[in-house]
Design a protein around this motif. Structure first.
Motif, mmCIF file in Angstrom:
data_model
loop_
_atom_site.group_PDB
_atom_site.id
_atom_site.type_symbol
_atom_site.label_atom_id
_atom_site.label_comp_id
_atom_site.label_asym_id
_atom_site.label_seq_id
_atom_site.Cartn_x
_atom_site.Cartn_y
_atom_site.Cartn_z
ATOM 1 N N LEU A 118 0.894 -1.189 0.003
ATOM 2 C CA LEU A 118 0.037 -0.060 -0.114
ATOM 3 C C LEU A 118 0.904 1.225 0.072
ATOM 4 O O LEU A 118 0.605 2.089 -0.613
ATOM 5 C CB LEU A 118 -0.999 0.047 1.120
ATOM 6 C CG LEU A 118 -1.862 1.157 1.336
ATOM 7 C CD1 LEU A 118 -2.722 1.348 0.034
ATOM 8 C CD2 LEU A 118 -2.641 1.155 2.633
ATOM 9 N N ALA A 119 1.788 1.374 0.781
ATOM 10 C CA ALA A 119 2.891 2.412 0.752
ATOM 11 C C ALA A 119 3.607 2.669 -0.482
ATOM 12 O O ALA A 119 3.522 3.678 -0.855
ATOM 13 C CB ALA A 119 3.967 1.960 1.845
ATOM 14 N N PHE A 120 3.974 1.430 -1.281
ATOM 15 C CA PHE A 120 4.449 1.736 -2.426
ATOM 16 C C PHE A 120 3.584 2.338 -3.309
ATOM 17 O O PHE A 120 3.919 3.133 -4.061
ATOM 18 C CB PHE A 120 4.898 0.380 -2.925
ATOM 19 C CG PHE A 120 5.592 0.254 -4.419
ATOM 20 C CD1 PHE A 120 6.722 0.619 -4.678
ATOM 21 C CD2 PHE A 120 4.589 -0.050 -5.234
ATOM 22 C CE1 PHE A 120 6.983 0.730 -5.828
ATOM 23 C CE2 PHE A 120 4.955 -0.309 -6.749
ATOM 24 C CZ PHE A 120 6.257 0.214 -7.161
ATOM 25 N N LEU A 121 2.329 1.756 -3.425
ATOM 26 C CA LEU A 121 1.503 1.993 -4.416
ATOM 27 C C LEU A 121 1.052 3.663 -4.444
ATOM 28 O O LEU A 121 0.987 4.386 -5.320
ATOM 29 C CB LEU A 121 0.201 1.195 -4.326
ATOM 30 C CG LEU A 121 0.484 -0.227 -4.915
ATOM 31 C CD1 LEU A 121 -0.718 -1.015 -4.822
ATOM 32 C CD2 LEU A 121 0.679 0.107 -6.475
ATOM 33 N N MET A 122 0.720 3.902 -2.959
ATOM 34 C CA MET A 122 0.521 5.270 -2.767
ATOM 35 C C MET A 122 1.601 6.318 -3.007
ATOM 36 O O MET A 122 1.155 7.341 -3.631
ATOM 37 C CB MET A 122 -0.009 5.483 -1.345
ATOM 38 C CG MET A 122 -1.351 4.932 -1.227
ATOM 39 S SD MET A 122 -2.236 4.903 0.464
ATOM 40 C CE MET A 122 -2.701 6.633 0.329
ATOM 41 N N GLY A 123 2.777 5.753 -2.706
ATOM 42 C CA GLY A 123 3.831 6.831 -3.168
ATOM 43 C C GLY A 123 4.014 6.709 -4.766
ATOM 44 O O GLY A 123 4.140 8.084 -5.256
ATOM 45 N N GLU A 124 3.737 6.085 -5.338
ATOM 46 C CA GLU A 124 3.923 6.056 -6.741
ATOM 47 C C GLU A 124 2.648 6.892 -7.379
ATOM 48 O O GLU A 124 2.972 7.595 -8.377
ATOM 49 C CB GLU A 124 4.001 4.597 -7.265
ATOM 50 C CG GLU A 124 4.935 3.604 -7.154
ATOM 51 C CD GLU A 124 6.274 4.027 -7.789
ATOM 52 O OE1 GLU A 124 6.186 4.005 -9.129
ATOM 53 O OE2 GLU A 124 7.408 4.317 -7.172
ATOM 54 N N LEU A 125 1.581 6.637 -6.839
ATOM 55 C CA LEU A 125 0.443 7.327 -7.296
ATOM 56 C C LEU A 125 0.421 8.835 -7.169
ATOM 57 O O LEU A 125 0.286 9.709 -7.726
ATOM 58 C CB LEU A 125 -0.818 6.929 -6.784
ATOM 59 C CG LEU A 125 -1.216 5.741 -7.333
ATOM 60 C CD1 LEU A 125 -2.434 4.936 -6.250
ATOM 61 C CD2 LEU A 125 -1.811 5.498 -8.760
ATOM 62 N N VAL A 126 1.205 9.290 -5.765
ATOM 63 C CA VAL A 126 1.590 10.489 -5.506
ATOM 64 C C VAL A 126 2.397 11.339 -6.417
ATOM 65 O O VAL A 126 2.201 12.484 -7.006
ATOM 66 C CB VAL A 126 1.922 10.786 -3.969
ATOM 67 C CG1 VAL A 126 2.554 12.195 -3.823
ATOM 68 C CG2 VAL A 126 0.862 10.488 -3.132
ATOM 69 N N MET A 127 3.394 10.431 -6.840
ATOM 70 C CA MET A 127 4.253 11.153 -7.829
ATOM 71 C C MET A 127 3.652 11.085 -9.161
ATOM 72 O O MET A 127 4.042 12.219 -9.746
ATOM 73 C CB MET A 127 5.641 10.193 -7.885
ATOM 74 C CG MET A 127 6.354 10.071 -6.578
ATOM 75 S SD MET A 127 8.076 9.066 -6.967
ATOM 76 C CE MET A 127 7.725 7.572 -7.112
#
Length: 137
Positions: A118-127
């Motif tokens: 979840l942290a990885f996906l949300m970080g990618e989506l924020v970028m």
């Protein structure tokens, strides 16, 4: 993979993903992004597609999506049916924002447990949403 020809990837082209969804409002999203970052974006969206988060309960109308086609390095896209929303490509920033808003709301309400995925996906989506993932011209 099916292809019409072997072309060298054009860094200044635009890639399109055709993404099928099962929604009352639409059945297809065309997601557009610069070819230069295609590998990263496609791999991240494939990871989300395989994720347990890919459900309507988590990401709304996009939930249960599946990537159907990846068009690489297009230099021109012509919309022939202006009245049909599905005919218009959605920019990756807007698509990422739709996903991110839904995940953030679920996280804040406590319906999602924190995890590395979840942290990885949300970080990618924020970028992607902020444009820091995609090189600016």
């Amino acid at each position: 993979m099916f292809g019409f020809s072997k072309k060298e990837k054009k860094p200044d082209g635009t890639d399109l993903l055709l993404i099928a969804v099962d929604s009352q409002n639409r059945s297809l999203y065309q997601v557009a992004f610069p070819s230069i970052v295609a590998n990263d974006i496609v791999s991240m969206l494939k990871k989300l597609q395989r994720s347990p988060l890919n459900k309507k309960d988590y990401i709304g109308e996009i939930g249960g999506f599946r990537i159907m086609t990846h068009i690489e390095a297009a230099t021109h896209v012509e919309i022939l049916d202006e009245a049909d929303l599905q005919a218009h490509p959605v920019q990756i920033q807007d698509f990422a924002n739709m996903l991110l808003m839904r995940l953030e709301a679920l996280e804040q309400s406590g319906k999602l447990e924190d995890s590395e995925d979840l942290a990885f996906l949300m970080g990618e989506l924020v970028m992607l949403r902020d444009g820091s993932f995609v090189p600016q011209k």
